[in-house]
Design a protein around this motif. Sequence first.
Motif, PDB file in Angstrom:
ATOM      1  N   PRO A  56       0.829  -1.213   0.000  1.00 42.96           N
ATOM      2  CA  PRO A  56       0.000   0.000   0.000  1.00 42.96           C
ATOM      3  C   PRO A  56       0.863   1.261   0.000  1.00 42.96           C
ATOM      4  O   PRO A  56       2.014   1.254   0.440  1.00 42.96           O
ATOM      5  CB  PRO A  56      -0.790  -0.101   1.318  1.00 42.96           C
ATOM      6  CG  PRO A  56      -0.707  -1.530   1.714  1.00 42.96           C
ATOM      7  CD  PRO A  56       0.603  -2.032   1.200  1.00 42.96           C
ATOM      8  N   LEU A  57       0.287   2.339  -0.503  1.00 45.13           N
ATOM      9  CA  LEU A  57       0.948   3.639  -0.479  1.00 45.13           C
ATOM     10  C   LEU A  57       0.514   4.416   0.750  1.00 45.13           C
ATOM     11  O   LEU A  57      -0.611   4.268   1.225  1.00 45.13           O
ATOM     12  CB  LEU A  57       0.539   4.469  -1.702  1.00 45.13           C
ATOM     13  CG  LEU A  57       0.864   3.934  -3.093  1.00 45.13           C
ATOM     14  CD1 LEU A  57       0.302   4.880  -4.144  1.00 45.13           C
ATOM     15  CD2 LEU A  57       2.366   3.774  -3.266  1.00 45.13           C
ATOM     16  N   THR A  58       1.382   5.272   1.226  1.00 42.20           N
ATOM     17  CA  THR A  58       0.990   6.259   2.224  1.00 42.20           C
ATOM     18  C   THR A  58       0.864   7.586   1.496  1.00 42.20           C
ATOM     19  O   THR A  58       1.835   8.072   0.909  1.00 42.20           O
ATOM     20  CB  THR A  58       2.045   6.368   3.343  1.00 42.20           C
ATOM     21  OG1 THR A  58       2.174   5.093   3.959  1.00 42.20           O
ATOM     22  CG2 THR A  58       1.628   7.397   4.385  1.00 42.20           C
ATOM     23  N   ILE A  59      -0.327   8.141   1.490  1.00 43.94           N
ATOM     24  CA  ILE A  59      -0.575   9.356   0.721  1.00 43.94           C
ATOM     25  C   ILE A  59      -1.515  10.273   1.505  1.00 43.94           C
ATOM     26  O   ILE A  59      -2.448   9.803   2.164  1.00 43.94           O
ATOM     27  CB  ILE A  59      -1.139   8.993  -0.675  1.00 43.94           C
ATOM     28  CG1 ILE A  59      -1.233  10.226  -1.572  1.00 43.94           C
ATOM     29  CG2 ILE A  59      -2.452   8.246  -0.594  1.00 43.94           C
ATOM     30  CD1 ILE A  59      -1.441   9.889  -3.036  1.00 43.94           C
ATOM     31  N   ALA A  60      -1.219  11.553   1.470  1.00 42.11           N
ATOM     32  CA  ALA A  60      -1.989  12.518   2.262  1.00 42.11           C
ATOM     33  C   ALA A  60      -3.411  12.678   1.711  1.00 42.11           C
ATOM     34  O   ALA A  60      -3.612  12.632   0.494  1.00 42.11           O
ATOM     35  CB  ALA A  60      -1.289  13.871   2.252  1.00 42.11           C
ATOM     36  N   PRO A  61      -4.389  12.898   2.583  1.00 36.93           N
ATOM     37  CA  PRO A  61      -5.755  13.128   2.104  1.00 36.93           C
ATOM     38  C   PRO A  61      -5.888  14.390   1.269  1.00 36.93           C
ATOM     39  O   PRO A  61      -6.840  14.548   0.506  1.00 36.93           O
ATOM     40  CB  PRO A  61      -6.587  13.223   3.393  1.00 36.93           C
ATOM     41  CG  PRO A  61      -5.615  13.442   4.490  1.00 36.93           C
ATOM     42  CD  PRO A  61      -4.315  12.865   4.058  1.00 36.93           C
ATOM     43  N   SER A  62      -4.910  15.289   1.392  1.00 35.80           N
ATOM     44  CA  SER A  62      -4.944  16.520   0.600  1.00 35.80           C
ATOM     45  C   SER A  62      -4.230  16.374  -0.747  1.00 35.80           C
ATOM     46  O   SER A  62      -4.116  17.347  -1.493  1.00 35.80           O
ATOM     47  CB  SER A  62      -4.296  17.661   1.394  1.00 35.80           C
ATOM     48  OG  SER A  62      -2.976  17.286   1.779  1.00 35.80           O
TER      49      SER A  62
END
Length: 354
Positions: A56-62
Amino acid sequence: MSDHSIDIKISKASKSKIESVDFNNLDFGKVFTDHMFVCDYKNGAWQTPEITPYQPLTIAPSARVFHYGQAVFEGMKAFKDEQDQIWMFRPEDNHDRINKSSVRMAIPEFPKDVFFEGLTQLLHLEKDWIQKGKGNSLYIRPFVIATEEAISASPANTYKFMIICSPAQSYYAGEVRVLFAEEFSRAADGGVGFAKAAGNYGAQFYPTSLANKKGYQQIIWTDASTHEYLEEAGTMNIFFRVGDTLLTTPTSDRILDGITRKSLIQLAEDTNIDVEIRQISVAEIKEAARKGELKEIFGAGTAAVINPISGFEHAGEKFELPKLDDSYATFFKEKLLNIQYNISEDPHGWRFRV
């Protein structure tokens, strides 16, 4: 086409998932291989690419991709012949097209040498996932997303280019009947219809779900201005056989420049089958069906190669197509697969050895 001087950081998976996969019962696009290719864009340049375990990727909600849809993708396949050699089909066209799509979505283009070196190294790592036998392949999904943390409405300054892979079997959709679009549109003049922008596909789901409720598997889209001319089918380019002539629409800023599409046009020309690339009206196809002159309709694309259509509806009128022993769909699919699997000659240099 690849350059081994390109530095790609490789982190191998500690254990392969391959033993848990039933290659005889694959749902298309739901099983993924052990590794993925990742390259980030920041400070005005693409950074050092990596191949890492699939995760999985870690990605900001923004991240801008979630808010303004800056995302494009491609669909490709790798094949294994009986000598265990790995081949791809016209991959330069895919690279060209993802960059063309990127430009339209204000995403920086991805370097060709890095693309091919990353793809080559990834496929060498995943070679056991590519099964021999006609119909078996490894579906390859390159894509780019905007990752900058900002919700102001402008193009991102950071992006992530990735390639993931999914083993695939021969695609069989069963009996496919379609609805000719009368109300909804896939693309308009000056829009992004020619690009493989993620939002193009998301916007199709609702009208297609309405068609599904009426018993149709897909929609053949018509032009946005008048709904009088046939353009594209779902996720595929569309072909019609009237008599012994093959008809397909010209590419435009509304229609995807399909790689399978242009390969079929070339194969038709090679075998002296008449091909007309022109506007095709709904009225013309309905009239040909009434007269018994409409022999076939089929979609063409990477996933299914060729998908025959057995019937259609427009304005409440339903039509069934004849079942042919000598269909163009079967003929072209066989010719194309034989090239892809290194069974027959490749006069146009479409195969790329990995």
